[in-house]
Every structure is written in C-alpha cells, then in structure tokens.
Design an enzyme around this catalytic site. Structure first.
Site, short mmCIF file in Angstrom:
data_model
loop_
_atom_site.label_atom_id
_atom_site.label_comp_id
_atom_site.label_asym_id
_atom_site.label_seq_id
_atom_site.Cartn_x
_atom_site.Cartn_y
_atom_site.Cartn_z
N TYR A 536 0.86 -1.22 0.11
CA TYR A 536 -0.01 -0.12 0.07
C TYR A 536 0.94 1.20 0.04
O TYR A 536 1.07 1.83 -0.82
CB TYR A 536 -0.80 -0.13 1.20
CG TYR A 536 -1.91 1.05 1.19
CD1 TYR A 536 -3.19 1.09 0.27
CD2 TYR A 536 -1.90 2.11 1.90
CE1 TYR A 536 -3.88 2.22 0.05
CE2 TYR A 536 -2.78 3.18 1.78
CZ TYR A 536 -3.57 3.33 1.05
OH TYR A 536 -4.51 4.27 1.11
N SER A 617 -6.39 1.18 -4.25
CA SER A 617 -6.63 2.50 -4.07
C SER A 617 -4.98 3.04 -4.19
O SER A 617 -4.77 2.93 -5.22
CB SER A 617 -7.05 2.68 -2.71
OG SER A 617 -7.37 3.93 -2.35
N ASP A 708 -17.80 3.77 -7.35
CA ASP A 708 -16.56 4.08 -6.56
C ASP A 708 -16.42 5.51 -6.51
O ASP A 708 -15.97 6.32 -7.48
CB ASP A 708 -15.34 3.47 -7.09
CG ASP A 708 -14.20 3.73 -6.32
OD1 ASP A 708 -14.24 4.83 -5.15
OD2 ASP A 708 -13.13 3.20 -6.52
N HIS A 750 -15.68 1.55 -3.51
CA HIS A 750 -14.26 1.57 -3.37
C HIS A 750 -13.85 0.26 -2.59
O HIS A 750 -12.65 -0.20 -2.40
CB HIS A 750 -13.90 2.94 -2.62
CG HIS A 750 -12.50 3.02 -2.76
ND1 HIS A 750 -11.89 3.34 -3.83
CD2 HIS A 750 -11.40 3.01 -1.66
CE1 HIS A 750 -10.60 3.50 -3.59
NE2 HIS A 750 -10.46 3.34 -2.15
#
Length: 780
Positions: A536, A617, A708, A750
C-alpha cells in the site's frame, strides 16, 4: 483517503461506536524468531525468466477506443496530451459502450482460466463460518455484529446481558434483494433506547441516516440525506445527535448517487433533534472561506462538551475547537431560532499536528498527539490555561503509540506498534506510569471495546494464521488476564500447515523494509513457486497481520507464497516513515516495493514469471507505477481502484484531500514530481527501451467499480485504454502478448459495504487470472 486494504482484505467490516477503536488496517503472524531458517530448504535459484508465461492460445482482439488528440493541457509550459478525457464522463453513451466492450473482453479471458470455478467453490466453503465483532454496551444492553457465514451483510444484535439471549436489532440483508445496501456507520444513544444508523447503496460514500427504537425495532420517520465522511455522536440527554454532510446537489432528482465526479466541497456540521425534519436541523459549524475543510464532532464522555475536529486534507494534522453545551442558556434547541453557529472556542487553530481527545475531567483534557513526536505521545491541558500543556506519556524511541482509550476510571489502555506487531499496556491515566502489560500473541489488535466507566474490556486479535479471537479482560483484578470470549473458527483450516516469517529487505537507499512471508511449511527455495506480493504505502496506513481466507486458499491449493511489504508512506514506524514515502519522496514507495520483489526472486521464493503484485487505491497506484518502471520483474499485476491520473486526481470528489500525500499539478514543483511516476503518463514499450533485454508488460488486470466515488472509475478507464493502445492496438504485430484487461464491477464502490457474494466472485476472478498467467496448477 482510506486504504483499500481496510475494506477489501477483510470480508467482515465492523461498525465501531465511540470508545470502541478499530486499530489495525489489515493482515496475522508469528514472530520471526519462531520461524527458523531451517524450516525452509534452500537451493540455488534458476536463471530468472522475464515477463509472464504464455497463458493464452491466441492474441486478444482489443476494442478500439477513440483518441481525441486535440485535448492538450499546458502545465507550467509543459504540454501534456489527454486523448481519453472523454472517459471522465460516466453518463456518456460512448463511455458506457467502452465499458460494455471491456467487460466482454475480460469475460472472454476469465472463461479460459481453469481454476476459476475451483477457487470460487473453495473460497465459498471456507468463508462459510460464523464471524463476530466485539460487543459494546449502551444503557443496560449489549450490541454486536454477527455474520452466520455467507450473509451478504453483517447483522446487528442486541442482548440484555453477555450471556442473555441475543435478538436481531437491524438486518441490512432485508433492505435490498442483492445485498448492496450496507451499514456504513451507527451509534446507540447513551440510554440504549435509540439506534441511529447510516445506510450506503452500491458501495458509495454517500449515506442516508435513519433512526430505530431498540425496544420495539420500529424505524422512526427521521431521514437525513447527503451525509458523507461523517460519524454520529449523541448528546447525553438522548434528544439528538451531531453529524456531518455536504449541501444537496442542485438537481437531486435522477441522480445515481456515487457515480458523479464533482468535487466534494463545503462540508457542514449539524445537530439533529429526534422526530424533526432534516430541514429543521441546527447548523452548528461551516467555513465557506475554506470549502475543502471537513468537520467531525464528538461528545465527551461526561456529556458536557462537543469537540469539533477540523481536517483540510489527509495530512496527519487537525484543528480542535470545543463548545460547553452544558452551559448553553437555552440548550441546543434555541439555535434553531437564531440561525447562529455554536459558540466554539478555538483550542488548536493551526494545522501543525494531530490531536485526539482521550478523556476529560471537567476542563482538564488528555490528548493523543504527534506534536513534536512523530511516534505519538499523551499530553494534558486545562481549558482554563490553554497554553500550558503537560506531557503525560512520552514518545517511545522505537514503538508507535497507535491508540489510547480511557478505561476503568483512571486507567488508559494503550496500543503500541513494534516492528508491525502489536503491544498492549495498561497505564495510569494521570501519570502515564505502566501498570500492566497485556499478554497477546504476535499479530494485530484490530478492535478494542472499552469505556472509562466500565472495568471490562473486549479485545479482538487476529494474525495471518488466526481468524480471530475476542478476549474479555476484567481490569478490576490485581493481575488482569485475557479470557477467550469468542473464537472465530474456519472449518478445515489447520494453521500448522503454514509458516509465517518476517524479513527486513534492503531498499535502494539502504533503508530496511519489513516484509511478512506466508507459505506452506518446508517449501524448497528453488524459484518455482507462484508468489503474491501486496503493498500500500501511503496516507499513514499500516498493513498489519490479519487473516484472509482467499490467501490461505492460494497458499494451500495453488502452492503460492503470500507476502506483505510494509513500505514507506505507511505509518508502521510513525510519521517520519509516512513522510519518507510522500510528496517529493513518493518514489521511495516504488523503490521499496521493487526491492521487496527482487528479494523474493534472489532468495528463491519465486521468479519474475511467477510473481504477481497486488494493491488497491493508493496501492493500485503503487502496482501501476511499478509495472511501468520494472515491467520485466513481474509476471502478473492486479491493480484495484487505483489513483492513475496524478495530474487531475484533485479535481474529482474527495481527491483534493490527497494532495497532502501526492502534491498537486497546479503547483509547478509538484507537477514535476507527479509527471515522473503518474501511471497514465508513463506507459512505455519496454522492448523499445532495452533491445538487449526484450520484455513486455506483465499480464495486467485493472479493477474498478461504477459507484466508486472515492477513486472514481475514470482513473482505471483512462489507464486501461492507454495501455491497450500504446502496447497493443497501435502496432500491427505487437510483442505485447500478455493480456491487459479491466474488471469493472456494477453496483459496487471503493470496497466498503460490498456484499459477500460480490467479494467471492471478485476473488475467484482475479486470482484465477493470476493463476492462469503464472502457470499455477491446482493442488487438491
């Protein structure tokens, strides 16, 4: 901006009221010293094979997407083409046609993935087990969420006592036929009589708040619309609650909330009195001079104060105002008549640090803060002397103070993160002195349910090999012990089949990067294993150990090695670690992730043709940037709901809040940071860049969803069309034979609120694609 990992890695999403803190952001483990090197047999790795294995019998026939070469932007003297700007309009027929063709293309690829049905069946079987959240108390009742196994959404239960019969209080599964209406937030009034809850449709961030009576389960007429990025905080007279919302769109009718791309501006704080229309709600605070500000309110435990937290972006800083609502001459109701904002007093009025109130005794407040302490500390201030701050618990030299919760009168339960593993302690609230260390296994504490007036604490623990244990702890005893209250058991899962190891990878600049490696016991380190590397690296989000059914299936039935890299940009080592992977230093994230991949290859866990990288993301951006920079290093890439257009992200929905991590192309210096790694603007033909090392892009699946409204689908659609054009359709006989496809989900957002079946469907699709592209065979 929330981590996709918080939503998509765990199918069980809890809704945590005040004084119940959700701590971990994902993933579970065993200490590195517990996993000896001798448990792995290592042999010399074969010479790495570049790119992915030839997985499809014939080249794909990609649909042609119109290029508008007339769209050119001038960024500080640099001309940048944007030929797929038209894909930014989700309502355009041409965009819908593009999506329809891409869906057909993707299905034609997935239909050839022979492990798809087996994965779907096995993941469904293992997901079918009971799951629970920690209970929390309001009034004389206890509340908790429960899922019997394959229910689309979690169900809220209520019981008179911990051993009393539980009743269903609210079941979201009856609110839609397909399970796409979910609970986004909820709060029970102090007396336990009312439940205020927020519903989200199709995974959108937009929320509608309703109110239900707990005793007879009757839904009241109260309906609050256009709520977003909001909690619910009840006043202690139980007459109403604070919440936050945006102004209603000018044209409300016909809007499919969650598909729009307009910027979210002018957040406002309101107070709602039960039984009244939303139009009568009291406007408590707004700041039209700062339209990007976001407001959150919290009533203190004594019910006297309302605290106003103000954020401008995702930077780990805020302002803090307060209002003594107990001294308002005519109460909150009087403000309905005056139209005046509440008389807030500014305690912290600069964006220089993060503050969160832990407890207060009248005017004396204790805060958790990173003020001059990137690993956080506890401080105290008297509102009557707002410039005199006292340090209660000093910043640790090494460990990050993740949370602090006032419990059992004058105690505080603190949670530290030590090398991405949790440590729990009980300390004195007044002095900060250590009273007890709470013994927990190596892994994550992802929920704590506790209140200052209660002596009983509930703690939920998880790890890579522990589905979940909810502990009960009585702090009144001389030596508090953890007792198992509930344990989550996955059928036919045997943790003894697996090993978990933590290693420290040397990144490009010499920084040591932690990485967890999960694998079957006694594997040979000969480079033969499929490998999934997840990351991430942004917004101060931690990837800590947690259990995942789907990844256990990959490890057991595809022979895969699963890894989590704790790269810079996250918060695993505090704010300095976060800042080392943001703004001008964002490239460190990609260097760290690439170094983790190179480690896995060099130590024989896998080889490039068998290595898949995944992220969502901000992690989707990570994956896309890495395949641009090192296409030769990976065999497959799965990029979920990624931020792909780094020059225009700030123009859509809440994207303007992310400039604290990325910067903004409107500023010349920051534009030059962004253009260097923006996935959309750095797709190159690798075979033209290095003739002596012929390579192509790895097999790639870009994933998005039509509702999203966090990272809007246009990011994925524009990158998908760009990759297909540059690498494939612009050439008569392209060397790019690895597929570039997009998975576009309908009635989903999302990640949060996605029903169980949709999650399982996506798991089967993306991991069967991975298996096909890496040449992984099913193991019974």
């Amino acid at each position: 901006m929330f981590s996709y990992a918080r939503h998509a890695q765990a199918i069980f999403l809890a809704f945590i009221p005040r004084n119940t803190r959700r701590l971990s952001k994902t993933c579970g483990i065993k200490q590195c010293s517990s996993f000896e090197a001798s448990t792995f047999s290592r042999s010399l790795s074969p010479k790495p094979i570049m790119g992915s294995l030839p997985a499809l019998d014939e080249p794909l026939q990609y649909p042609l997407a119109r290029r508008d070469e007339s769209v050119i932007d001038d960024y500080h003297g640099v001309l940048v083409s944007d030929p797929y700007r038209w894909l930014e309009d989700p309502d355009a027929d041409e965009v819908k046609d593009f999506i329809e063709k891409q869906v057909k293309l993707t299905e034609s690829v997935l239909s050839k993935c022979d492990t798809r049905e087996k994965l779907h069946e096995k993941v469904t079987t293992l997901f079918d087990h009971p799951r629970y959240t920690t209970p929390f108390k309001r009034g004389n009742k206890y509340f908790y969420f429960h899922n019997t196994g394959l229910q689309a959404q979690n169900v809220l239960y209520v019981q008179e006592s911990l051993d009393g019969e539980a009743e269903i209080l609210l079941d979201p599964n009856g609110l839609s036929e397909d399970g796409t209406v979910s609970l986004n937030t909820c709060a029970v009034s102090e007396d336990g009589i009312y439940l205020a809850y927020g519903l989200s449709s199709s995974g959108s961030d937009w929320v509608t708040i309703k109110v239900l009576r707990v005793d007879n389960k009757i839904v009241e007429s109260d309906t609050l619309l256009w709520v977003k990025f909001s909690g619910i905080s009840w006043t202690h007279d139980n007459k109403g609650f604070f919440y936050s919302r945006y102004p209603a769109p000018k044209e409300e009718e016909g809007i499919d909330a969650g598909t729009e791309t307009n910027a979210n501006l002018n957040h406002e704080l309101y107070y709602h009195l039960l039984g009244t229309d939303q139009a009568e709600d009291i406007l408590c605070w707004r700041d039209p001079e700062n339209p990007k500000y976001m407001f959150g309110a919290e009533v203190t435990d004594d019910g006297k104060y309302i605290l106003l937290y103000i954020d401008e972006s995702c930077e780990v800083v805020n302002k803090v105002y307060y209002c003594n609502i107990s001294t308002l001459p005519k109460g909150l109701e009087s403000f309905r008549e005056t139209n005046n904002l509440l008389p807030f007093v500014k305690l912290i009025d600069k964006f220089e640090a993060r503050y969160h109130a832990i407890a207060n005794d009248d005017t004396e407040f204790t805060f958790l803060t990173n003020k001059d302490s990137p690993k956080y500390k506890l401080v105290r201030v008297d509102l009557n002397e707002p410039t005199a701050w006292t340090e209660i618990l000093k910043e640790s030299d090494k460990d990050v103070l993740e949370s602090a919760i006032a419990v059992n009168g004058n105690q505080v339960l603190v949670s530290y993160l030590r090398d991405v593993k949790y440590v729990l302690q009980i300390r004195d609230l007044k002095t900060g002195s250590l009273l007890h260390t709470v013994p927990i296994d190596i892994g994550s504490v992802d929920e704590i349910s506790a209140r200052r007036e209660e002596s009983t604490v509930f703690i939920r623990f998880t790890s890579f090999l522990t589905p979940g244990i909810i502990y009960q702890c009585n702090l009144e005893t001389k030596f508090p012990e953890l007792k198992v209250f509930r344990e989550i058991v996955v059928p036919k899962f045997d943790r003894t089949e697996f090993n978990v190891n933590q290693v420290f990878v040397t990144s490009k600049d010499g920084t040591k990067i932690p990485m967890f490696i999960v694998a079957k016991k006694n594997i040979s380190l000969d480079g033969s294993h499929p490998c999934l590397l997840y990351g991430y690296g942004g917004f101060n989000v931690n990837l800590t150990p947690s259990f995942s059914v789907s990844r256990i299936v990959l490890t057991r039935h595809l022979g895969a090695v699963f890894c989590v890299a704790n790269i810079r940009g996250g918060g695993e080592y505090g704010e300095e670690w976060h800042k080392a992977g943001s703004l001008a230093k964002k490239q460190n994230c990609f260097d760290d992730f690439i170094s983790a991949a190179e480690y896995l290859v060099s130590f024989g866990y896998t080889q490039p043709s068998k290595l898949c990288i995944e992220g969502g993301s901000n992690g989707g951006l990570l994956v896309a940037a890495c395949i641009n920079q090192r296409p030769d290093l990976f065999g497959c890439a799965l990029a979920h709901v990624g931020v792909m257009d780094m020059l225009r992200f700030h123009k859509f929905t809440i994207g303007h809040a992310w400039t604290s991590d990325y910067g903004c192309s409107d500023k010349e210096e920051e534009f030059h940071w962004l253009i260097k790694y923006s996935p959309l603007h750095n797709v190159r033909r690798p075979w033209e860049l290095s003739a002596d090392k012929p390579s192509q892009y790895p097999s790639t699946m870009l994933l998005t969803a039509d509702h999203d409204d966090r990272v809007v689908p246009l990011h994925t659609l524009k990158l998908l069309s760009t990759m297909q054009y540059v690498l494939c359709t612009s050439l008569e006989k392209s060397p790019q034979t690895n597929p570039i496809i997009g998975r576009i989900e309908c009635k989903a957002g999302h990640g949060a609120g996605r029903p169980t079946q949709k999650m399982i469907d996506e798991v089967a699709d993306r991991y069967s694609f991975m298996a096909k592209m890496l040449g992984a065979s099913w193991i019974d």
